[in-house]
Design a protein around this motif. Structure first.
Motif, PDB file in Angstrom:
ATOM      1  N   TRP A  77     -70.676  67.087 -31.050  1.00  0.00           N
ATOM      2  CA  TRP A  77     -69.438  66.310 -31.129  1.00  0.00           C
ATOM      3  C   TRP A  77     -69.442  65.321 -29.964  1.00  0.00           C
ATOM      4  N   PHE A  78     -69.105  64.072 -30.289  1.00  0.00           N
ATOM      5  CA  PHE A  78     -68.945  63.023 -29.296  1.00  0.00           C
ATOM      6  C   PHE A  78     -67.501  62.543 -29.326  1.00  0.00           C
ATOM      7  N   ARG A  79     -67.100  61.952 -28.226  1.00  0.00           N
ATOM      8  CA  ARG A  79     -65.747  61.407 -28.117  1.00  0.00           C
ATOM      9  C   ARG A  79     -65.847  59.987 -27.584  1.00  0.00           C
ATOM     10  N   GLN A  80     -65.041  59.109 -28.181  1.00  0.00           N
ATOM     11  CA  GLN A  80     -64.950  57.744 -27.684  1.00  0.00           C
ATOM     12  C   GLN A  80     -63.490  57.390 -27.464  1.00  0.00           C
ATOM     13  N   ALA A  81     -63.128  57.265 -26.201  1.00  0.00           N
ATOM     14  CA  ALA A  81     -61.775  56.857 -25.838  1.00  0.00           C
ATOM     15  C   ALA A  81     -61.691  55.335 -25.892  1.00  0.00           C
ATOM     16  N   PRO A  82     -60.489  54.791 -26.031  1.00  0.00           N
ATOM     17  CA  PRO A  82     -60.337  53.333 -26.098  1.00  0.00           C
ATOM     18  C   PRO A  82     -60.969  52.647 -24.892  1.00  0.00           C
ATOM     19  N   GLY A  83     -61.835  51.694 -25.162  1.00  0.00           N
ATOM     20  CA  GLY A  83     -62.462  50.924 -24.099  1.00  0.00           C
ATOM     21  C   GLY A  83     -63.559  51.638 -23.343  1.00  0.00           C
ATOM     22  N   LYS A  84     -63.965  52.799 -23.826  1.00  0.00           N
ATOM     23  CA  LYS A  84     -64.985  53.575 -23.119  1.00  0.00           C
ATOM     24  C   LYS A  84     -66.186  53.853 -24.004  1.00  0.00           C
ATOM     25  N   GLU A  85     -67.240  54.350 -23.366  1.00  0.00           N
ATOM     26  CA  GLU A  85     -68.454  54.705 -24.091  1.00  0.00           C
ATOM     27  C   GLU A  85     -68.224  55.969 -24.929  1.00  0.00           C
ATOM     28  N   ARG A  86     -69.092  56.125 -25.912  1.00  0.00           N
ATOM     29  CA  ARG A  86     -69.088  57.331 -26.724  1.00  0.00           C
ATOM     30  C   ARG A  86     -69.939  58.381 -26.012  1.00  0.00           C
ATOM     31  N   ASP A  87     -69.322  59.453 -25.588  1.00  0.00           N
ATOM     32  CA  ASP A  87     -69.999  60.476 -24.795  1.00  0.00           C
ATOM     33  C   ASP A  87     -69.983  61.824 -25.509  1.00  0.00           C
ATOM     34  N   VAL A  88     -71.001  62.613 -25.229  1.00  0.00           N
ATOM     35  CA  VAL A  88     -71.077  63.934 -25.842  1.00  0.00           C
ATOM     36  C   VAL A  88     -69.998  64.845 -25.254  1.00  0.00           C
ATOM     37  N   VAL A  89     -69.405  65.626 -26.115  1.00  0.00           N
ATOM     38  CA  VAL A  89     -68.414  66.617 -25.715  1.00  0.00           C
ATOM     39  C   VAL A  89     -69.029  68.016 -25.742  1.00  0.00           C
ATOM     40  N   ALA A  90     -69.749  68.298 -26.829  1.00  0.00           N
ATOM     41  CA  ALA A  90     -70.370  69.614 -26.983  1.00  0.00           C
ATOM     42  C   ALA A  90     -71.508  69.518 -27.983  1.00  0.00           C
ATOM     43  N   GLY A  91     -72.517  70.352 -27.787  1.00  0.00           N
ATOM     44  CA  GLY A  91     -73.662  70.382 -28.691  1.00  0.00           C
ATOM     45  C   GLY A  91     -74.060  71.803 -29.011  1.00  0.00           C
ATOM     46  N   ILE A  92     -74.775  71.957 -30.132  1.00  0.00           N
ATOM     47  CA  ILE A  92     -75.180  73.292 -30.567  1.00  0.00           C
ATOM     48  C   ILE A  92     -76.536  73.184 -31.250  1.00  0.00           C
ATOM     49  N   SER A  93     -77.389  74.161 -30.962  1.00  0.00           N
ATOM     50  CA  SER A  93     -78.729  74.162 -31.546  1.00  0.00           C
ATOM     51  C   SER A  93     -78.674  74.544 -33.022  1.00  0.00           C
ATOM     52  N   TRP A  94     -79.811  74.401 -33.697  1.00  0.00           N
ATOM     53  CA  TRP A  94     -79.843  74.643 -35.137  1.00  0.00           C
ATOM     54  C   TRP A  94     -79.397  76.048 -35.504  1.00  0.00           C
ATOM     55  N   SER A  95     -79.702  77.009 -34.637  1.00  0.00           N
ATOM     56  CA  SER A  95     -79.382  78.400 -34.934  1.00  0.00           C
ATOM     57  C   SER A  95     -77.979  78.781 -34.486  1.00  0.00           C
ATOM     58  N   GLY A  96     -77.412  77.972 -33.599  1.00  0.00           N
ATOM     59  CA  GLY A  96     -76.125  78.329 -33.023  1.00  0.00           C
ATOM     60  C   GLY A  96     -76.236  79.178 -31.768  1.00  0.00           C
ATOM     61  N   ASP A  97     -77.461  79.533 -31.392  1.00  0.00           N
ATOM     62  CA  ASP A  97     -77.642  80.419 -30.238  1.00  0.00           C
ATOM     63  C   ASP A  97     -77.492  79.692 -28.902  1.00  0.00           C
ATOM     64  N   ASN A  98     -77.670  78.391 -28.918  1.00  0.00           N
ATOM     65  CA  ASN A  98     -77.594  77.608 -27.685  1.00  0.00           C
ATOM     66  C   ASN A  98     -76.520  76.537 -27.831  1.00  0.00           C
ATOM     67  N   THR A  99     -75.679  76.443 -26.826  1.00  0.00           N
ATOM     68  CA  THR A  99     -74.633  75.430 -26.833  1.00  0.00           C
ATOM     69  C   THR A  99     -74.586  74.701 -25.507  1.00  0.00           C
ATOM     70  N   TYR A 100     -73.972  73.539 -25.533  1.00  0.00           N
ATOM     71  CA  TYR A 100     -73.776  72.716 -24.340  1.00  0.00           C
ATOM     72  C   TYR A 100     -72.346  72.197 -24.366  1.00  0.00           C
ATOM     73  N   ASP A 101     -71.672  72.257 -23.236  1.00  0.00           N
ATOM     74  CA  ASP A 101     -70.326  71.719 -23.100  1.00  0.00           C
ATOM     75  C   ASP A 101     -70.295  70.724 -21.947  1.00  0.00           C
ATOM     76  N   ALA A 102     -69.684  69.579 -22.169  1.00  0.00           N
ATOM     77  CA  ALA A 102     -69.478  68.639 -21.070  1.00  0.00           C
ATOM     78  C   ALA A 102     -68.541  69.265 -20.037  1.00  0.00           C
ATOM     79  N   ASN A 103     -68.720  68.885 -18.797  1.00  0.00           N
ATOM     80  CA  ASN A 103     -67.894  69.473 -17.722  1.00  0.00           C
ATOM     81  C   ASN A 103     -66.407  69.294 -17.986  1.00  0.00           C
ATOM     82  N   SER A 104     -66.050  68.179 -18.584  1.00  0.00           N
ATOM     83  CA  SER A 104     -64.630  67.873 -18.787  1.00  0.00           C
ATOM     84  C   SER A 104     -63.955  68.807 -19.788  1.00  0.00           C
ATOM     85  N   VAL A 105     -64.746  69.532 -20.581  1.00  0.00           N
ATOM     86  CA  VAL A 105     -64.142  70.389 -21.602  1.00  0.00           C
ATOM     87  C   VAL A 105     -64.509  71.861 -21.439  1.00  0.00           C
TER      88      VAL A 105
END
Length: 127
Positions: A36-64
């Motif tokens: 999932w990516f997020r794009q706020a008005p006037g800002k870049e599109r940045d990753v919020v969270a990611g998940i591997s194909w199996s679901g076993d590995n995830t990544y969360d941005a510090n802000s969330v």
């Protein structure tokens, strides 16, 4: 190839919760890392969270961290983003994205990794 359609956005008061869904169509959904990516008005599109194909590995941005949770259901060809304790800074268009990885364990961190995108869903947390 995979097609992505997001849903679940809306207007929610600060401190509230929303659950975004991304429905995928096409072949071999379980071969894709998702994010999932997020794009706020006037800002870049940045990753919020990611998940591997199996679901076993995830990544969360510090802000969330501690507030948002990404998950997936490969049987339903879907990925979700549970958003709790929403803040005004979470306002933006949320995009679902995919990267073909096969069985390689990876989580998406940047826009350039993603070949497939949904159309986005608006989340608004008013001040």
């Amino acid at each position: 190839q995979v097609q992505l359609v997001e849903s679940g956005g809306g207007l929610v008061q600060a401190g509230g919760s929303l659950r975004l869904s991304c429905a995928a169509s096409g072949r071999a959904f379980s071969s894709y890392a998702m994010a999932w990516f997020r794009q706020a008005p006037g800002k870049e599109r940045d990753v919020v969270a990611g998940i591997s194909w199996s679901g076993d590995n995830t990544y969360d941005a510090n802000s969330v961290k501690g507030r948002f949770t990404i998950s997936r259901d490969n049987a339903k060809n879907a990925v979700y983003l549970q958003m709790n304790s929403l803040k005004t800074g979470d306002t933006g268009v949320y995009y679902c994205a995919a990267r073909l990885t096969g069985t390689y364990i990876a989580t998406i961190r940047t826009r350039s990794e993603c070949r497939y995108w949904g159309q986005g869903t608006q989340v608004t947390v008013p001040s």
